[in-house]
Design an enzyme around this catalytic site. Structure first.
Site, short mmCIF file in Angstrom:
data_model
loop_
_atom_site.label_atom_id
_atom_site.label_comp_id
_atom_site.label_asym_id
_atom_site.label_seq_id
_atom_site.Cartn_x
_atom_site.Cartn_y
_atom_site.Cartn_z
N CYS A 289 -29.22 -1.36 18.04
CA CYS A 289 -28.14 -0.47 17.63
C CYS A 289 -26.99 -1.26 17.04
O CYS A 289 -26.40 -2.12 17.70
CB CYS A 289 -27.65 0.36 18.82
N CYS B 218 -47.63 14.12 -21.10
CA CYS B 218 -46.26 13.80 -21.52
C CYS B 218 -45.49 15.07 -21.86
O CYS B 218 -45.97 15.90 -22.63
CB CYS B 218 -46.28 12.86 -22.73
N CYS C 277 -39.73 13.96 -22.51
CA CYS C 277 -38.33 13.90 -22.08
C CYS C 277 -37.63 12.67 -22.64
O CYS C 277 -36.42 12.63 -22.71
CB CYS C 277 -38.25 13.90 -20.55
N ASN D 59 -34.66 -1.08 13.52
CA ASN D 59 -33.57 -0.23 13.96
C ASN D 59 -32.71 0.05 12.73
O ASN D 59 -33.05 -0.35 11.62
CB ASN D 59 -32.78 -0.92 15.09
N ASN E 177 -33.69 -2.07 23.52
CA ASN E 177 -32.88 -1.73 22.35
C ASN E 177 -31.96 -2.89 22.01
O ASN E 177 -30.86 -3.01 22.51
CB ASN E 177 -32.08 -0.45 22.66
#
Lengths: 462, 434
Positions: B138, B346, B349, B203, B135
């Site tokens: 972090c 369509c 909108c 990460n 790791n």
């Protein structure tokens, strides 16, 4: 047939006391914050949105829904009320399914429009709960305007005039302001005295005086008003329910639906209202549905709504028709009243003739008849305009198709008289349309009044 | 038959879906539930030296929500495991014994001293775990103590620790990389050079989820103060894909096995990570949002898609998109596209229109014969894809390639041949075209 045998049965208090409250609860309970946020998220914020186009008052719907979704409901209410001062009532009574929601792109996409009406209610409820005044008045113009009728058209007009700096006196024949909002809306659509709260909010702006108990034609004359004020707005609505044109309309139990709804709205105790066991409603519009459903909710056993044409021709929206049917109202199409059947001065039944659409869509009787037993017959076949004191001879306003003729800005044939709402020709008989008429007329009046004396403003000094 | 079995640097699992080192893999109880649900493997939540670290007792998570409160981005300040080392080791050993077919990789983080690594590696090896993941990613808390991202941000340290591990264990070593770095290829190169078997990325990303406007404190806050956390969830997927592609196509790290991580929520996301060279994928946020059952759709969905495409093994498509990732300068400038609107789909909108009108190229008209109607004006359309991106109806807007005639926007004839910036006349550093 039911016209003989059992006694005519009209009684109050047909239901257990608790049942009234339940039956007349809010038809569309307000959306809580969570459902409102979920629903607001569904709006696509369309450009030049079809819903705005469909709204008679041009409320910026995508904007107010966005404001709800960002946690700015007060801003949303402001967006609504700027365009439609009765946005609160319209959220309750607008037939949204035939206006904004019908053209919502999500109706196109999924058959399920954004619940615009419910969202509008949510936003305006937040504002009314707070009571914040969002309008300010322009500097006083020195002009005085008389508004006749304190219904949606009149109050809308008065409010906009007051915002624009004019001084307004509103006259109404009845005891309370609000017009049909107060006296004509089905009880389950406007609870907790909302019409009066809304009227109070409108009047709280200032600059508007309300004079009740004054009827044009008897207590007021148009001529006098024109003399006393710089301009007049007529928003008097419609006067009376159309007659059936049958013998026996004066029988006990043959009732104007509009009058009964008004009594219902003003009744402190719904259980005190007389209700027939078997009720027949004649008509196909919103009023017919309202009276039919409310009769059922008040405890009538059989309610039959009879309309002379077919389902497609009914003025009541599909939603309203469904509401009637799920409330237990039976709807009979293609039948027209032929004869009222009385007994000892009271109605006991009504005979109908079946109809059909003949050539060119003209309605014709088939000769076939049937009879419905009735303890009460409601007339709801439309109202007519009563031009009391407005259209007398050459000094009055010109009428068209029995209502006041106006141009696109609400101007009548008289230079200083505007009109709007149900009393004008070509109207839509909708609250929201009346609000728009009032607003548009106010803007037109403002322009005309300022043209009269452009230097009256107190701001100019010197 | 479609075969989802995975062999990643010798670590075998029945499918490529692993749970990433995170809260879902903190203890036996969760890991057994995950295996029962069908996860192919887990990377056990990072072990450290005793005494165990402590977590805050205030909130550990913050979120960014999309419509309907769907969690788009997720932020955490939780540290490595806060349970005793021995307890974790015993549980790991037991779980591996009971679930021999599943991949069980152990994430590790101890101080940057060889002794510390020498002490912990045999203990992990003794559990029978399949491999270790270092790791180095972090970004919160541990990095303040010289671990996690503080290591991952210095390629020399990455190489140094990876080397110690390779020298002190027979287990495969996966180096987990931090995205909080300018060029992710540098730590990847260092890991490879040190002999690491694989890298995993990304990460989490340094982040503050939001500010509480009432308290004027970051979200999440402990007693009125907040600190940056690590950002993950669907929002980080594009960042992860890009970093993975950099490593997959870098000549120095090409072929280095990659375990892909970053906002993977479904089989489609997983397939995309694998197409860019990930041999396995690791999932956390989606499981934390919806529970372990999502793996059912991941395995079935991937299997169905592979079947449709005729892939029978994962290797058939792993890395298949890598050759399509290139530098901007090599993109074909003669490739001309125009936006198209499917009028049947369509819903009018108008979002395409206003996006183009206000912020781009004024190439979509909104009325035709007085009616609301949206149409692309080819003489203005540059094919930018904004309209396609904002259209709420999938498939309604598309880009169509022009292959003949002239581009109505420029008037220039469509050139069927490939040509890029390196030879473009406007490029002051152009080279002569072949």
């Amino acid at each position: 047939m039911g016209t003989s045998g059992a006694k005519r049965d009209v009684a109050s208090g047909r239901l257990p006391a608790r049942q009234y409250e339940e039956n007349f609860a809010d038809l569309h309970p307000p959306l809580g914050r969570h459902p409102a946020m979920v629903e607001a998220d569904r709006c696509y914020f369309c450009h030049d949105a079809p819903c705005v186009e469909a709204c008679p008052t041009d409320i910026d719907i995508p904007m107010f829904i966005r404001q709800i979704s960002t946690g700015n409901p007060m801003g949303a209410a402001e967006t609504i009320l700027k365009q439609n001062i009765m946005g609160g009532m319209c959220a309750r009574v607008c037939p949204t399914e035939t206006l904004c929601e019908e053209v919502c792109v999500r109706e196109t996409a999924e058959g399920k429009p954004v619940k615009i009406g419910m969202l509008q209610r949510h936003a305006t409820d937040v504002l009314f709960a707070d009571g914040k005044q969002i309008f300010t008045r322009a500097p006083a113009s020195g002009k005085r305007v008389a508004v006749v009728g304190a219904g949606p058209a009149g109050l809308s007009c008065a409010h906009r005039l007051a915002v624009l700096g004019h001084s307004v006196t509103v006259f109404d024949a009845r005891e309370k302001p609000g017009g049909l909002n107060e006296y004509g809306i089905a009880a389950y659509k406007s609870l907790e005295d909302f019409a009066q709260h809304e009227a109070a909010y409108i009047l709280s702006l200032g600059g508007i005086e309300v004079v009740t108990g004054k009827r044009l034609g008897s207590d007021l004359s148009l001529e006098r008003l024109r003399g006393d004020y710089d301009a007049v707005f007529l928003g008097v609505g419609l006067g009376t329910v159309r007659d059936l044109g049958l013998e026996g309309e004066d029988l006990e139990g043959v009732i104007d639906a509009v009058d009964y709804i008004s009594d219902l709205r003003q009744a402190g105790d719904l259980s005190s209202l007389p209700v027939g066991r078997e009720v027949v409603v004649i008509g196909g519009g919103m009023t017919a549905i309202d009276i039919a459903v409310q009769s059922k909710l008040l405890g009538a056993e059989e309610v039959t709504l009879v309309y002379r044409r077919g389902q497609e021709q009914m003025n009541a929206s599909g939603f309203e028709q469904d509401l009637a049917q799920t409330s237990g109202v039976k709807i009979t199409h293609f039948a027209q009243p032929a004869r009222l059947i009385g007994e000892d001065g009271a109605v006991r039944g009504i005979e109908f003739e079946r109809t059909r659409l003949g050539g060119h869509g003209r309605l014709e009787g088939t000769g076939e008849t049937f009879t419905l037993a009735a303890d009460v017959v409601f007339k709801a076949i439309g109202q007519i305009f009563v031009p009391g004191g407005m259209a007398n001879g050459g000094d009055g306003v010109r009428l068209e198709d029995g209502r006041i003729a106006v141009d696109g800005e609400g101007r009548t044939s008289l230079g200083d008289v505007w009109a709007g709402g149900d009393c004008v020709a070509g109207g839509q008989d909708l609250t929201v349309a009346a609000v728009q008429d009032g607003k548009a007329a106010a803007i037109s009046m403002d322009r005309a009044l300022r043209a009269q004396s452009p230097t009256r403003s107190r701001d100019t000094g010197g | 038959m479609t075969d989802l079995r995975s062999d990643f640097v010798g670590i075998k699992s029945p499918n490529p879906f692993w749970l990433a080192s995170a809260p879902p893999t903190d203890k036996e109880y969760n890991v057994v539930r995950a295996f029962k649900a069908g996860w192919g493997g887990v990377v056990w939540k990072t072990l450290g030296e005793d005494p165990p670290i402590v977590n805050v007792n205030g909130p550990r998570y913050g979120a960014i929500h999309g419509p309907d409160r769907r969690m788009l981005g997720f932020n955490n300040i939780e540290l490595i495991t806060d349970r005793p080392l021995d307890l974790n080791l015993r549980e790991i050993k037991k779980v591996k014994r009971e679930w021999p077919d599943r991949a069980l990789v152990v994430s590790l983080m101890v101080p940057c001293e060889e002794g510390a690594w020498k002490r912990i590696l045999p203990l992990v090896e003794d559990t029978g775990a399949d491999g270790i993941e270092l790791n180095f990613g972090c970004p919160h808390g541990m990095s303040e103590r010289g671990m996690g991202a503080a290591v991952g941000q210095v390629p020399e340290y990455v190489g140094m620790v990876a080397r110690w591990c390779k020298q002190n264990t027979r287990m495969p070593v996966i180096v987990k990389l931090t995205p909080n770095i300018t060029d992710v290829r540098n730590p990847a190169r260092a890991a490879k050079e040190a002999g690491a078997d694989a890298v995993s990325l990304i990460n989490t990303i340094n982040s503050i989820a939001g500010i509480d406007l009432d308290t004027m404190a970051p979200d999440p806050a402990t007693d009125g103060k907040g600190t940056h956390g690590g950002y993950c969830g669907p929002a980080v997927k594009p960042i992860a894909l890009s970093m993975i592609s950099e490593i997959a196509r870098d000549p120095e790290t090409q072929g280095l096995p990659i375990s892909g991580i970053g906002g993977i929520s479904n089989w489609r996301d997983a397939a995309e990570f694998m197409a860019l060279g990930s041999g396995t994928v690791q999932v956390c946020t989606a499981a934390m949002a919806y529970g372990f059952r999502i793996v059912e759709d991941m395995t079935e969905g991937l299997k169905n898609w592979m079947g449709e495409k005729g892939y029978t093994r994962l290797d058939d498509f792993v890395g298949k998109a890598v050759p399509s990732v290139t530098d901007w300068q090599y993109l074909n400038l003669n490739y001309i596209v125009k936006a198209r609107i499917d009028q049947d789909l369509c819903i009018k909108c108008g979002r395409c229109h206003i996006a183009c009108e206000d912020t781009s190229h004024q190439a979509i008209t909104q009325t035709k014969d007085g009616q609301r109607y949206f149409e692309v004006d080819d003489t203005e359309c540059v094919g930018c894809n904004l309209c396609v991106s904002v259209c709420p109806v999938e498939g309604c807007m598309t880009l169509e390639r022009l292959t003949e005639g002239a581009d109505p926007r420029t008037g220039k004839p469509i050139d069927p041949d490939y040509a890029n910036w390196t030879t473009h006349p406007n490029n002051p550093n152009r080279v002569a075209a072949e």
